[in-house]
Design a protein around this motif. Sequence first.
Motif: not given
Length: 368
Positions: A319-324
């Motif tokens: 879910d680091f992808s949400w920051y991106q």
Amino acid sequence: MLDFMIQCRRDLHQIPELDCALRKTCAYVKHILEGLSCEILELTEGSVCAYFDEGRENTVAFRADMDALPILEQTGLPFASVHEGNMHACGHDGHTAMLLGLARSIEAKRGTLPHNVLLVFQPAEESTGGAKQICESGVFETYHVICIFGFHLWPKVSLGEIYTRPGPMMAKSSEITLYVHGRSVHISRYREGLDTIEASMRWLQKVYEMEKSEFPPEMKRLLRFGHIQGGSVRNAVAADTVLEGTLRAFTLGDFEKLKKRCEEIAHEVADETGCDLELKFSDGYPPVTNDAQLLARVEAFLGKDAPKQYEGLALSTEDFSWYQQYLPGVFMFLGVGDTEELHSAKFTFNESVLAKGLAMYEKLLYLP
């Protein structure tokens, strides 16, 4: 600093907590941060952020996830979990320890940094997507955050080596559930019923054939099913069947194409069988997609010390992808060598790699 991070990792490893219910973990992180000259923020349930104000216009962010998994630990470590049934089996204790090390390092560098710094300790990476909640809090807008970095400990990559890649790196994932509703009759009169097991198998066969024949082999994706439940007795047609699986892809476009074809096949099978087929897709996480321009800046700045090129694509999700979705971001793999796989009850790692991760973070503090 390595000794400090090892102690943090071992302390955290003993108190694994799940989802957003991170009372002990957050208390531990806040206890260490309270001794530093940072503003401590609690933006969402189970999260802690530390803001170091250098008086600059912009802010650079670094992220660690803190939650654990509902796994009974089998490592035999002297600092094993004291919360039976919970375990840090994905390295989040290491991620948090590195960010605590970075907090101490920032304290020693105050007045020399080109940016303000925001450290994000988030919950619920393994479950409900704690990163999205952080993003929606507005913290990045409030503190003028311009980019974000993060690590994941990664088995089967050489110990201490750091890898990343521009563009897609980890998959978008969605859980798929197919609900099939029909009509039950005694098996001796099966033609009078609507057999939901047969309909679900027909749909599954068509979907697997579609995925192989309509999409090129070089397009990396995953569309598989691992659980089916239908009927109640062997001598009656099943009135209801549920089929559960996973869809993963590396671009939102590819994901939507696969999703649409699954839905179209459901309509086809409904017309063929008379059963009602209902498909549901979980929101899941977006694909981890590293910002190419930001990574190029990192590589130009670090030169030979830049992360190495990761050649593969990881079908796992993060879910680091949400920051991106909100910021330019670069996610990196920190190699832990030949360990057990992530989410294994026996997963552990050589703690010396924490120094490698911290060293990279410290360099990125000075990214122009």
